[in-house]
Design a protein around this motif. Sequence first.
Motif, short mmCIF file in Angstrom:
data_model
loop_
_atom_site.label_atom_id
_atom_site.label_comp_id
_atom_site.label_asym_id
_atom_site.label_seq_id
_atom_site.Cartn_x
_atom_site.Cartn_y
_atom_site.Cartn_z
N HIS A 105 0.83 -1.21 0.00
CA HIS A 105 0.00 0.00 0.00
C HIS A 105 0.86 1.26 0.00
O HIS A 105 0.57 2.25 -0.70
CB HIS A 105 -0.94 -0.01 1.21
N ASP A 106 1.94 1.24 0.79
CA ASP A 106 2.73 2.45 0.98
C ASP A 106 3.83 2.63 -0.05
O ASP A 106 4.46 3.70 -0.09
CB ASP A 106 3.36 2.45 2.38
N HIS A 107 4.10 1.61 -0.84
CA HIS A 107 5.24 1.70 -1.74
C HIS A 107 4.98 2.70 -2.86
O HIS A 107 3.91 2.71 -3.49
CB HIS A 107 5.56 0.33 -2.34
N ALA A 108 5.98 3.52 -3.12
CA ALA A 108 5.81 4.60 -4.09
C ALA A 108 5.54 4.07 -5.49
O ALA A 108 4.87 4.75 -6.30
CB ALA A 108 7.06 5.49 -4.09
N GLN A 109 6.04 2.88 -5.80
CA GLN A 109 5.89 2.36 -7.15
C GLN A 109 4.60 1.58 -7.35
O GLN A 109 4.33 1.08 -8.45
CB GLN A 109 7.09 1.48 -7.51
N ALA A 110 3.82 1.44 -6.30
CA ALA A 110 2.57 0.70 -6.44
C ALA A 110 1.57 1.52 -7.25
O ALA A 110 1.41 2.72 -7.03
CB ALA A 110 2.00 0.39 -5.06
N ASP A 111 0.86 0.84 -8.17
CA ASP A 111 -0.12 1.56 -8.97
C ASP A 111 -1.40 1.74 -8.16
O ASP A 111 -1.59 1.09 -7.13
CB ASP A 111 -0.41 0.81 -10.28
N PRO A 112 -2.31 2.65 -8.59
CA PRO A 112 -3.53 2.92 -7.82
C PRO A 112 -4.38 1.69 -7.56
O PRO A 112 -4.97 1.55 -6.48
CB PRO A 112 -4.27 3.94 -8.70
N VAL A 113 -4.45 0.79 -8.55
CA VAL A 113 -5.24 -0.44 -8.35
C VAL A 113 -4.64 -1.30 -7.25
O VAL A 113 -5.34 -1.83 -6.38
CB VAL A 113 -5.34 -1.22 -9.67
N ALA A 114 -3.30 -1.43 -7.24
CA ALA A 114 -2.63 -2.22 -6.21
C ALA A 114 -2.83 -1.59 -4.84
O ALA A 114 -3.06 -2.29 -3.85
CB ALA A 114 -1.14 -2.34 -6.52
N ARG A 115 -2.79 -0.24 -4.78
CA ARG A 115 -3.01 0.44 -3.50
C ARG A 115 -4.45 0.20 -3.02
O ARG A 115 -4.68 -0.02 -1.83
CB ARG A 115 -2.74 1.93 -3.65
N ALA A 116 -5.37 0.28 -3.93
CA ALA A 116 -6.77 0.07 -3.55
C ALA A 116 -7.00 -1.35 -3.04
O ALA A 116 -7.70 -1.58 -2.05
CB ALA A 116 -7.67 0.36 -4.75
N GLN A 117 -6.40 -2.31 -3.74
CA GLN A 117 -6.52 -3.70 -3.29
C GLN A 117 -5.91 -3.87 -1.91
O GLN A 117 -6.50 -4.52 -1.04
CB GLN A 117 -5.83 -4.63 -4.29
N ALA A 118 -4.72 -3.27 -1.71
CA ALA A 118 -4.07 -3.39 -0.41
C ALA A 118 -4.89 -2.72 0.67
O ALA A 118 -5.01 -3.23 1.79
CB ALA A 118 -2.67 -2.77 -0.49
N ARG A 119 -5.48 -1.54 0.36
CA ARG A 119 -6.29 -0.83 1.35
C ARG A 119 -7.51 -1.67 1.76
O ARG A 119 -7.84 -1.77 2.94
CB ARG A 119 -6.73 0.52 0.79
N GLY A 120 -8.13 -2.27 0.76
CA GLY A 120 -9.30 -3.11 1.08
C GLY A 120 -8.93 -4.35 1.90
O GLY A 120 -9.64 -4.73 2.82
N HIS A 121 -7.80 -4.95 1.54
CA HIS A 121 -7.37 -6.14 2.29
C HIS A 121 -7.02 -5.78 3.73
O HIS A 121 -7.35 -6.53 4.67
CB HIS A 121 -6.17 -6.79 1.59
N LEU A 122 -6.35 -4.65 3.91
CA LEU A 122 -6.00 -4.21 5.27
C LEU A 122 -7.26 -3.93 6.08
O LEU A 122 -7.32 -4.26 7.28
CB LEU A 122 -5.12 -2.96 5.19
N ALA A 123 -8.25 -3.34 5.44
CA ALA A 123 -9.50 -3.09 6.15
C ALA A 123 -10.16 -4.40 6.58
O ALA A 123 -10.69 -4.52 7.70
CB ALA A 123 -10.46 -2.29 5.26
N GLY A 124 -10.12 -5.39 5.70
CA GLY A 124 -10.67 -6.69 6.06
C GLY A 124 -9.93 -7.35 7.21
O GLY A 124 -10.54 -7.91 8.13
N LEU A 125 -8.60 -7.29 7.18
CA LEU A 125 -7.80 -7.86 8.27
C LEU A 125 -8.11 -7.14 9.58
O LEU A 125 -8.27 -7.79 10.63
CB LEU A 125 -6.31 -7.74 7.94
N ASP A 126 -8.18 -5.80 9.54
CA ASP A 126 -8.44 -5.03 10.76
C ASP A 126 -9.82 -5.37 11.32
O ASP A 126 -10.01 -5.48 12.53
CB ASP A 126 -8.33 -3.53 10.48
N SER A 127 -10.78 -5.54 10.42
CA SER A 127 -12.13 -5.89 10.87
C SER A 127 -12.16 -7.26 11.52
O SER A 127 -12.78 -7.48 12.56
CB SER A 127 -13.10 -5.84 9.68
N GLU A 128 -11.46 -8.22 10.89
CA GLU A 128 -11.43 -9.59 11.43
C GLU A 128 -10.74 -9.67 12.77
O GLU A 128 -11.14 -10.39 13.67
CB GLU A 128 -10.73 -10.51 10.43
N LEU A 129 -9.68 -8.85 12.92
CA LEU A 129 -8.88 -8.87 14.15
C LEU A 129 -9.41 -7.88 15.19
O LEU A 129 -8.85 -7.77 16.27
CB LEU A 129 -7.41 -8.54 13.83
N GLY A 130 -10.49 -7.15 14.86
CA GLY A 130 -11.07 -6.21 15.82
C GLY A 130 -10.22 -4.99 16.03
O GLY A 130 -10.23 -4.40 17.11
#
Length: 423
Positions: free
Chosen positions: A398-423
């Motif tokens: 998500h934070d890497h400068a070379q990541a494209d917008p789609v990769a960042r969006a995917q990473a952001r969504g996955h992180l949100a899912g992990l945070d939700s699962e882990l409370g």
Amino acid sequence: MTRLPPAKVRAVHSLFVEGQVDAAYLESTPLRKVVVESWRRSLATGVDPDRGGQTAAAVAALAQLRESHPLAPTLPLIRRLLVDDAVDSGVVVAVSAADGTLLWVEGDRVACRKAEAMNFVPGTDWSERTAGTNAPGTALALDRELQIRGSEHFSRVVHPWSCTAVPVHDPTTGALLGAIDLTGGSAVASTQTLALVRATAVAVENQLALLQLTRPVPAQSAEGARLTVLGADRPRWQVTDDDGHPRSSVLTGRHADILVLLIRHPEGLSADHLAMLLDDKDLDVVTIRAEMSRLRRVIGSHYIASRPYRLLAPVASDMGDVFDGLQAGDVPAALSAYTGALLPQSVSPAIGRLRTELTASLREAVLAQSARGDLALLRKWLQLPDGRDDRHAWRMLHDHAQADPVARAQARGHLAGLDSELG
């Protein structure tokens, strides 16, 4: 510790097999430890204390079993050293296979007829798991020379007899081939008899070594063998036959554990050490030897040597490919070879440590290379089961400068899912 007289041994035996005393009581008596432990195993495996050996499944094919057994060429030597002197001496000489099946029973004719009453005849199973404590069966179970006196036998029908047995091994691989036994009266359980049977076993092993030198067979080794132990699929053993065709076998989890540990310990492992690595609480040497015997039947006895257990040649594996890639600094190759965790169903503490080492080493190598801009490796890691919940790796994407917008969006969504699962 003072040894119990025969009458006392019989009394303790009756109390134990009838359930009136437990194993703790046995350990408080002067009974030999090897006998106590064998009685406990015999009772645990359901051996009938009022029966002797049982008819083996191989009895119908006894002639074929004798002809193909590795000890068959040494029978004239055994007869010259033991059987010839046993005639008219009240002694029976028995040669058994490694599984406890009696192959030859010869000697004093009167004694042989008496031995038939307890089914001590060719083709019967006198392994400890079937006949209980007895010299040939327990010597094979423990892979050590042994004498059993009278009432130390688990089966009552064998109490009138004493016996001395010594295992015989393949001189090249160390594999257990069988045992040589002398059975008779109380005089058979003497130090002189043990020395005689031991010397015969040594002579037999020397003759086997000479036969191997003078009649060489095509060498077989573990060259070309491959073990697959990564990921959720069943572990497999694959070899190439003489015609160049691959032959694959599905392994049990325990057999895969053993092969992985032997690969990681090329110096070899004793039965005690292997038992501790597989399970630091519940395994004993007898269980390990039984597992090794079954493993040899699956992959071939020529792949594994004994005393200590070790592979006779290097064995390739997907686990080894990952380690080799990391050792060479070739992280892409290591990651390509990694299809999932090492034997994920294994509960062996040693396998668990190796599993953690392999996954953690690969992850750190991938993250280190990704930090230098190689996002292809990072994405491949995140597609693996191990990477799906790797929050640090997803944050890196998500934070890497070379990541494209789609990769960042995917990473952001996955992180949100992990945070939700882990409370």
